[in-house]
Design a protein around this motif. Structure first.
Motif, short mmCIF file in Angstrom:
data_model
loop_
_atom_site.label_atom_id
_atom_site.label_comp_id
_atom_site.label_asym_id
_atom_site.label_seq_id
_atom_site.Cartn_x
_atom_site.Cartn_y
_atom_site.Cartn_z
N CYS A 326 0.79 -1.30 -0.13
CA CYS A 326 0.03 0.01 -0.20
C CYS A 326 0.92 1.33 0.08
CB CYS A 326 -0.92 -0.08 1.23
SG CYS A 326 -1.83 1.50 1.33
N PRO A 327 0.67 1.92 -0.79
CA PRO A 327 1.43 3.36 -1.08
C PRO A 327 1.14 4.26 0.18
CG PRO A 327 -0.34 3.33 -2.82
CD PRO A 327 -0.40 2.37 -2.04
N GLY A 328 0.16 4.21 0.89
CA GLY A 328 -0.11 5.28 1.93
C GLY A 328 0.57 4.95 3.41
N TYR A 329 0.18 5.55 4.09
CA TYR A 329 0.62 5.57 5.57
C TYR A 329 0.09 4.36 6.29
CZ TYR A 329 2.20 6.92 10.16
OH TYR A 329 2.85 6.84 11.38
N THR A 330 0.88 3.26 6.66
CA THR A 330 0.37 2.21 7.23
C THR A 330 0.82 1.87 8.75
OG1 THR A 330 2.23 0.99 5.95
CG2 THR A 330 -0.12 0.93 5.02
N VAL A 331 -0.09 1.51 9.52
CA VAL A 331 0.27 1.13 10.80
C VAL A 331 -0.02 -0.14 11.19
CG1 VAL A 331 0.12 1.75 13.40
CG2 VAL A 331 0.15 3.54 11.61
N VAL A 332 0.93 -1.04 11.94
CA VAL A 332 0.36 -2.42 12.10
C VAL A 332 0.97 -2.29 13.47
CG1 VAL A 332 1.26 -4.74 11.95
CG2 VAL A 332 1.21 -3.41 9.98
#
Ligand code: 3PG
Ligand code: MG
Length: 426
Positions: A326-332
């Motif tokens: 995903c090119p967006g901002y990702t938080v796991v």
């Protein structure tokens, strides 16, 4: 973004015993070996800084859910050993860093017993909370001590708060939340809060079956928290009112028994009575991937299935890869999701992968005196007493909740139904 709670910089650490609440609730295999040490590594900056500034860290953590009893397999021994390797310094009763045994061996911990909190507080001069993954718990070592000692957020906590602020304050849209994991009861409040922020929620893992059952799907022998069904319906209806889709699995990977060597059996949305769902199916994984790739902000917490077992891992792996792509901002977040990302060697592609005088009477009921917190604290007191410190002490159909006519039908039934009772399935 500014942190509006005290930070490590606000504490005078030199010569002080610093109680640090860490979250060493790490995933382990059947032999007790740590399978992912992210949470331990994530605690290092705070611990190392305290040591470097002349303080003595006294680490507090839980591990698993031993329910107030000593459970041999839930000792923090392996975590302590790993920490010592990483810190390159002994972690023991004497030495630069002390790690107390699993606090949840004591029922007072989860009860947030004030006497227990005081006992803990007496073995430190300062308190630092670096256990982001546990900070939603109203427990003695999280909330109790913070009321008793000068307190601050640790470095990990600071990073986690900054990451979550970025997604919770004006996140780029579309904003997608992916929720999985076994227990729906742990996630419903999260669902309700997220509904105010997100554009859609994708649900997988054990919690999905309670949602599916709430929509009158057949779930076979899958994990269902019957006592949560009415609450799930409320959340589904809230989502419907708000126009926020909650997507549920449209197919599954099932088995006849909950066992690693069970044969994986594909299933459509409705699950045969003889089967239980252990992973999302390929159609669901493909739909979820599409949605994830379109998102500009993604928060993921909880695996899509029993990812520890190779036959039931594909769904979690697919989500991990989609989040990485995903090119967006990702938080796991969450130990298992982070472990899944680590295992798939995708961590670097996730924008943010975070990972939460002793009273004898309070500890008198400790089942094993050798584990007594009192003796740990006494050792801590002896070993950490600082000469300069006089105070030294110690869904075919991907189910989209809007227009869930079945849910609405159930709602009216639920209203008429007497309150459900009974134990929670785990
Ligand atoms: C976690 O792994 O989610 C945290 O360590 C908290 O554990 P808990 O859900 O048992 O309180
Ligand atoms: Mg958790």
């Amino acid at each position: 973004m500014e942190l509006d709670v005290p930070r490590l910089d606000d504490l005078q650490l030199r010569g002080k015993r610093v109680l640090v609440r860490v979250d060493f609730n790490v995933p382990v295999d059947e032999k007790g070996a740590i399978t992912d040490d992210t949470r331990i590594r994530a605690s290092l900056p705070t611990i190392a800084e305290i040591i470097a500034k002349g303080g003595k860290p006294v680490l507090l953590s839980h591990f698993g859910r031993p329910k107030g009893k000593v459970v041999e397999s839930m000792r923090l021994t392996a975590a302590g050993k790993r920490l010592a390797e990483l810190l390159k310094t002994p972690v023991q009763k004497a030495g630069e860093c002390l790690l107390l045994e699993n606090l949840r061996f004591h029922p007072e911990e989860e009860a947030n017993d004030p006497v227990f909190a005081k006992a803990l507080a007496l073995s430190g001069d300062l308190f630092v909370n670096d256990a982001f993954g546990s900070s939603h718990r109203d427990h003695a070592s999280v909330c109790g001590i913070a009321r008793l000692l000068p307190s601050a957020a640790g470095r990990l906590m600071e990073k986690e708060i900054a990451a979550f602020r970025r997604v919770l304050v004006e996140p780029a849209q579309p904003f997608l939340a992916i929720l999985g994991g076994a227990k729906v009861s742990d996630k419903l409040k999260v669902v309700d809060h997220l509904l105010e922020k997100v554009n859609a929620i994708l649900v997988g893992g054990g919690m999905a079956y309670t949602f599916l059952k709430a929509q009158d799907h057949r779930v076979g022998k899958s994990l269902v928290q019957e006592d949560q069904i009415d609450l799930v319906l409320k959340s589904l209806m809230k989502a419907e009112r708000m126009g926020i889709p909650i997507l549920l699995p449209e197919d599954h990977v099932c088995a006849t028994a909950f066992a690693e060597n069970s044969k994986p059996i594909p299933s459509g949305v409705d699950i045969d009575d003889a089967l239980l769902g252990l992973d999302i199916g390929p159609k669901t994984a493909a739909t979820y991937r599409r949605k994830i790739l379109e998102a500009k902000t993604v928060v993921w917490n909880g695996p899509m299935g029993v990812f520890e077992w190779p036959s039931f891992r594909a769904g979690t792996d697919a989500v991990a890869h989609a989040v990485a792509d995903c090119p967006g901002y990702t938080v796991v977040g969450g130990g298992d999701s982070v472990a899944a990302v680590e295992r798939a060697q995708l961590t670097s592609r996730i924008k943010r992968a975070p990972c939460s005088p002793a009273s004898r009477s309070s500890c008198a009921s400790a089942p094993d005196p050798a584990n007594s917190l009192v003796s740990q604290l006494q050792s801590a007191t002896a070993d950490t007493a600082c000469p300069s410190c006089k105070n030294a002490r110690s869904s075919s159909r991907l189910r989209s909740s809007p227009a869930t006519s079945r849910a609405s039908a159930r709602r009216s039934r639920a209203r008429k139904r007497p309150a459900r009772t009974g134990s929670t399935s785990t």
